[in-house]
Write a protein that holds these residues in place. Structure first.
Motif, short mmCIF file in Angstrom:
data_model
loop_
_atom_site.label_atom_id
_atom_site.label_comp_id
_atom_site.label_asym_id
_atom_site.label_seq_id
_atom_site.Cartn_x
_atom_site.Cartn_y
_atom_site.Cartn_z
N LYS A 86 -49.31 -32.90 31.83
CA LYS A 86 -48.43 -33.74 31.08
C LYS A 86 -47.15 -32.88 30.61
N THR A 87 -45.93 -33.11 30.78
CA THR A 87 -44.77 -32.60 30.64
C THR A 87 -43.70 -33.45 30.05
N ASP A 88 -43.79 -34.89 30.01
CA ASP A 88 -42.99 -35.63 29.59
C ASP A 88 -42.05 -35.30 28.29
N PHE A 89 -43.09 -34.95 27.23
CA PHE A 89 -42.90 -35.02 26.13
C PHE A 89 -41.72 -33.67 25.93
N VAL A 90 -41.78 -32.86 26.62
CA VAL A 90 -40.85 -31.64 26.78
C VAL A 90 -39.40 -32.03 26.68
N ASN A 91 -39.04 -33.06 27.42
CA ASN A 91 -37.51 -33.52 27.46
C ASN A 91 -37.27 -34.50 26.28
N GLY A 92 -38.08 -35.11 25.45
CA GLY A 92 -37.84 -35.87 24.54
C GLY A 92 -37.55 -35.13 22.94
N LYS A 93 -37.43 -35.96 22.13
CA LYS A 93 -37.12 -35.26 20.55
C LYS A 93 -38.38 -35.06 19.99
N MET A 94 -38.29 -33.85 19.33
CA MET A 94 -39.75 -33.27 18.55
C MET A 94 -39.41 -33.30 17.22
N ILE A 95 -40.24 -33.90 16.15
CA ILE A 95 -40.20 -33.74 14.82
C ILE A 95 -41.34 -32.98 14.24
N PHE A 96 -40.96 -31.85 13.31
CA PHE A 96 -42.02 -31.34 12.52
C PHE A 96 -41.75 -31.57 11.13
N LEU A 97 -42.80 -32.26 10.51
CA LEU A 97 -42.83 -32.51 9.26
C LEU A 97 -43.05 -31.31 8.28
#
Length: 499
Positions: free
Chosen positions: A136-147
């Motif tokens: 699974k790699t789709d998450f790589v192209n979206g936005k990521m948040i680190f609280l």
């Protein structure tokens, strides 16, 4: 599939190949790490005080380097904080990570130029092993948040100082910066509630695919997102959200409620980072436990938990550990912590490779009557009962009541914030108590011997734990409510929130 997603697969395959080389040789690698650490620190003040030039074997190491907690190591750390070089590790630290201690007040943990890259490498490897295993790699192209905590750093005698998460924010790889939220300005907000509201505004219309943080504070973020969207599920706000990365606490007590607000099950990666070092991460979605990072500049030691407070406690290397035994974790690091008792307890669930689960804190237990109940036991008992009764738990903690009302036996008092109240609290309390008796033979004996009465559950109002943490000045960030206390401090703080 975007370019980053395409490139991530061969990159992940290379990373896993390199990980496999050391994880199959972990005992040998640990011996090499110990020798390297001792050699590198030979001419430090600590090394000279502890005869590092005479250490050849692990037995030599144990004879010369005692186990210490922060208070014991404080005289050396204070010299580091004052700007002296070559005290615990060669030169001066690159950073001082500021943490809150329950007995030590503010603690300053050194991070060296050698140890800092290991934090980044471990976080990256956790994602790459996930990609390699699942594809699974789709998450790589979206936005990521680190609280996380504020990236604003202060300075102590020329050394940058701040929260670990704030320090790490300065080392996020460039290729992730465009994907990363929140903005620097929002991340700098100190008030946690104000910060969460700002993060909600910033991320509400974005394509969030990966979210990372400590579960209770991510839950707070999700609740406010849902409220802004008129009660919508997170899956309907962030349609491509597919991966949750967490650490700091056991996720299981939060999983049911998190998945309820998200609206579906979601893949997750557990990590075990600390200011002292990045210790382990979940390297498989199919295997239990976290991969112990034996090649990350840290030499680990293990003390059986039941022996920790004994005068003649055993001190073991990785080669000597057994499965299904609770150990206090001891660190020796390439930032200059030596024989350092981090305070956590772990248990090995595999030795090929070495995988662990975090079972609690060595000082967070209940043993007012010799029962020595640990965090893993209370979490497991409550989850079993909640699943059977189809209840969602928001948060909880347990304390002993050793001076009950006249004529009553002492008991364990459970403070629980439910998502919705149980229909039959008496029956639910009985379920939890029976589960506890099965998990802890000493507790069973105390109940059957009429030394203790069955546990008592206090239902708390919604938001009780957030209000309590706010009253203590510990709302958000890396702060967590202990599952267990052997005293009444937290219990007394929660008393005003009992329904």
């Amino acid at each position: 599939m975007g370019l980053k997603a395409k490139l991530s697969k061969p990159f992940a395959a290379l990373a896993v190949y390199q990980i496999n080389k050391w994880k199959k040789r972990s005992v040998e690698v640990q011996q090499q790490v110990m020798a390297t650490l001792v050699d590198e620190a030979r001419y430090t003040a600590f090394g000279k005080d502890h005869n590092f030039d005479e250490i050849r074997t692990y037995e030599d190491f144990k004879k010369n380097v005692p186990v210490r907690d922060y208070e014991d190591l404080r005289p050396y750390i204070e010299r580091v904080v004052k700007g002296e070089a070559d005290i615990l590790w060669k030169g001066k630290p690159a950073y001082l990570a500021k943490t809150s201690g329950t007995t030590s007040g503010v603690k300053y943990i050194p991070i060296s130029k050698e140890s800092m890259p290991e934090h980044i490498k471990a976080a990256r490897s956790a994602l790459l092993t996930y990609i390699h295993e699942t594809g699974k790699t789709d998450f790589v192209n979206g936005k990521m948040i680190f609280l996380q905590g504020s990236p604003v750093l202060s300075e102590k005698h020329g050394v940058a100082t701040g929260r670990l998460s704030g320090i790490v924010a300065h080392h996020i790889p460039q290729y992730l910066q465009k994907n990363r939220l929140p903005s620097y300005e929002t991340n700098c907000i100190e008030d946690w509630e104000e910060k969460v509201d700002a993060i909600v505004e910033e991320t509400f219309s974005e394509d969030m695919t990966l979210i990372s943080g400590i579960p209770p504070w991510v839950q707070m973020y999700f609740d406010r997102l849902s409220a802004k969207a008129g009660g919508k599920k997170i899956k309907d706000i962030f349609k491509n959200f597919s991966l949750f990365v967490y650490g700091g606490v056991n996720y299981e007590p939060y999983r049911q409620r998190m998945e309820e607000v998200i609206g579906r099950k979601i893949d997750s990666i557990e990590t075990y980072p600390a200011s002292e070092g990045f210790i382990a991460y979940q390297d498989s979605q199919n295997e239990r436990g976290l991969l112990l990072l034996t090649n990350a500049g840290m030499f680990y030691e293990f003390i059986p938990s039941e022996e920790y407070f004994n005068e003649n406690r055993r001190r073991l290397s990785l080669a000597e550990v057994e499965l299904d035994t609770n150990y206090a974790l001891i660190l020796n690091t390439n930032a200059g912590l030596w024989g350092y008792s981090i305070g956590d307890t772990i248990r090995f669930v595999s030795k090929n490779p070495y995988r662990i689960v975090v079972t609690g804190r060595i000082k967070h237990y209940i043993s007012a009557f010799g029962e020595h109940v640990i965090g893993e036991e209370v979490e497991s008992a409550l989850l079993e009962a909640a699943a059977e009764s189809h209840l969602e738990i928001t948060e909880f903690t347990v304390a002993p009541q050793v001076t009950p009302s006249a004529g009553e036996l002492p008991y364990h008092e459970w403070f629980i914030e439910f998502a919705s109240q149980p229909d039959d609290l008496v029956a639910f309390s009985k379920q939890v108590d029976e589960a506890m008796q099965k998990k802890n033979i000493y507790y069973f004996d105390l109940i059957k011997g009429n030394i203790l009465q069955p546990l008592v559950i206090r239902c708390l109002i919604k938001g009780a734990f957030q209000q309590y943490m706010k009253s203590e000045g510990k709302l958000g960030g890396q702060n967590k409510v202990p599952r267990l206390s052997n005293d009444r401090k937290i219990a007394e703080g929660l008393a005003p929130f009992i329904l």
